[in-house]
Design a protein around this motif. Structure first.
Motif, PDB file in Angstrom:
ATOM      1  N   TYR A 196      -8.041  -2.750  -3.874  1.00  0.00           N
ATOM      2  CA  TYR A 196      -6.877  -2.332  -4.654  1.00  0.00           C
ATOM      3  C   TYR A 196      -7.095  -2.400  -6.162  1.00  0.00           C
ATOM      4  O   TYR A 196      -6.420  -1.704  -6.923  1.00  0.00           O
ATOM      5  CB  TYR A 196      -5.663  -3.200  -4.304  1.00  0.00           C
ATOM      6  N   SER A 242       0.827  -1.215   0.000  1.00  0.00           N
ATOM      7  CA  SER A 242       0.000   0.000   0.000  1.00  0.00           C
ATOM      8  C   SER A 242       0.859   1.261   0.000  1.00  0.00           C
ATOM      9  O   SER A 242       2.063   1.236   0.274  1.00  0.00           O
ATOM     10  CB  SER A 242      -0.938   0.007   1.196  1.00  0.00           C
ATOM     11  N   GLN A 283      -3.684   5.546   0.936  1.00  0.00           N
ATOM     12  CA  GLN A 283      -4.683   4.504   1.209  1.00  0.00           C
ATOM     13  C   GLN A 283      -4.942   4.418   2.719  1.00  0.00           C
ATOM     14  O   GLN A 283      -5.203   5.433   3.346  1.00  0.00           O
ATOM     15  CB  GLN A 283      -4.221   3.194   0.570  1.00  0.00           C
ATOM     16  N   ASN A 299      -0.284  -1.726  -8.920  1.00  0.00           N
ATOM     17  CA  ASN A 299      -0.753  -3.085  -8.644  1.00  0.00           C
ATOM     18  C   ASN A 299       0.341  -4.069  -9.051  1.00  0.00           C
ATOM     19  O   ASN A 299       0.306  -4.690 -10.108  1.00  0.00           O
ATOM     20  CB  ASN A 299      -2.047  -3.365  -9.406  1.00  0.00           C
ATOM     21  N   TYR A 357      -0.710   4.430  -6.526  1.00  0.00           N
ATOM     22  CA  TYR A 357      -0.583   2.997  -6.239  1.00  0.00           C
ATOM     23  C   TYR A 357      -0.264   2.210  -7.506  1.00  0.00           C
ATOM     24  O   TYR A 357      -0.834   2.466  -8.571  1.00  0.00           O
ATOM     25  CB  TYR A 357      -1.878   2.463  -5.632  1.00  0.00           C
ATOM     26  N   ALA A 370      -7.684   2.051  -5.605  1.00  0.00           N
ATOM     27  CA  ALA A 370      -6.580   2.137  -6.576  1.00  0.00           C
ATOM     28  C   ALA A 370      -6.268   3.598  -6.885  1.00  0.00           C
ATOM     29  O   ALA A 370      -6.550   4.101  -7.974  1.00  0.00           O
ATOM     30  CB  ALA A 370      -6.938   1.375  -7.845  1.00  0.00           C
TER      31      ALA A 370
END
Length: 299
Positions: free
Chosen positions: A200, A45, A49, A212, A210, A206
């Motif tokens: 996420y 993270s 967030q 992924n 961020y 998201a």
């Protein structure tokens, strides 16, 4: 400290082991040196967030707070990207504490720590090792236990650790890091939970900062990481907030039982793990309890 205090956000840059880390410092209105809290969040993270959610909520209750991107994540430096390394994250926390303690607004004798999900497990080691942390609060913590991890993986533990080691060696030889998604609906992902993807993998969590992604070499260090071992070395006042529907309640109970200092656990209702990250009906009461805890232990 009462809810509703106005606060100012400012970009906060500091160094950890040669990497530039970027955070957001929240400074409530007021004069004089005051208590401060470092807040870290879940696996992969970034500061916008869950860590940012709690940093905002606690700043609104009068605390100076710092949430930041760990090295190799978000705006911070560090290579390879998306390298989830518990030891590095602990070092980052200690660097954040040092940088925070040097601020004129901060009372260096009144610094606390907050961890959410995996951040609570990482923060446990920082609390055990860093004498400037005077109190600890954890929300929906995941308290890593390699023996339980081995059991959950049903024979795949050693192979997964070996895959991480191989990936690290490839990185060292080639400069290319093997990467898989942190969350996803199919294929190999780091967090194979629908609940994780719902946060996420969607606009819910998201945020632009961020990524992924999860460096496969992370497995070499995340799977054997032992937060449980830190518990018996924690002697500062600790508050744990958890739910039967959050991640691994037995690990939370085991960690709590091992704590060596003053401690309190609060068990609440939740839909699961992720609603603690961003649902006001979860994080606002948790922030109230944390503020009460730090008010009693840092004042």
């Amino acid at each position: 400290m009462s809810k509703g205090t106005e606060f100012e956000r400012t970009r906060f840059v500091f160094d950890a082991a040669g990497s530039q880390l970027v955070g957001v410092l929240r400074i409530p209105a007021g004069q004089g040196r005051r208590p401060a809290l470092v807040v870290i969040g879940p696996l992969t993270s970034v500061k916008e967030q869950a860590a940012g959610t709690y940093a905002d909520a606690l700043a609104a209750r009068g605390y100076i707070t710092l949430a930041f991107d760990h090295r190799s994540f978000g705006e911070s430096g560090g290579q390879p990207r998306q390298y989830e390394h518990p030891g590095h994250k602990v070092e980052d926390v200690r660097a954040a504490i040092a940088a925070l303690a040097a601020r004129p607004e901060v009372d260096a004798d009144r610094i606390g720590a907050v961890g959410v999900c995996a951040g609570a497990g990482y923060m446990a080691r920082a609390v055990a090792d860093e004498p400037r942390i005077r109190a600890f609060g954890a929300v929906a913590g995941f308290y890593h236990d390699p023996a339980m991890q081995r059991q959950w993986m049903q024979g795949g533990f050693d192979a997964a650790v070996a895959s991480g080691r191989d990936a690290r060696q490839r990185w060292e030889e080639t400069g290319v890091a093997d990467m898989i998604p942190a969350v996803g609906k199919e294929g190999e992902v780091a967090m194979p939970l629908d609940e994780a993807f719902a946060y996420y993998g969607t606009p819910r969590g998201a945020v632009p900062n961020y990524t992924n992604g999860f460096a496969v070499m992370s497995r070499e260090v995340t799977l054997p990481y032992d937060a449980q071992a830190a518990a018996s070395q924690i002697r500062v006042p600790t508050l744990m907030i958890h739910s039967e529907k959050a991640l691994a309640p037995p690990l939370a109970r085991s960690f709590f039982a091992r704590l060596a200092g003053p401690k309190r656990d609060i068990w609440v209702e939740s839909e699961g793990q992720i609603d603690f990250y961003d649902r006001p009906e979860r994080f606002e009461p948790a922030a109230d309890r944390l503020a009460e805890h730090f008010g009693q232990t840092l004042e």
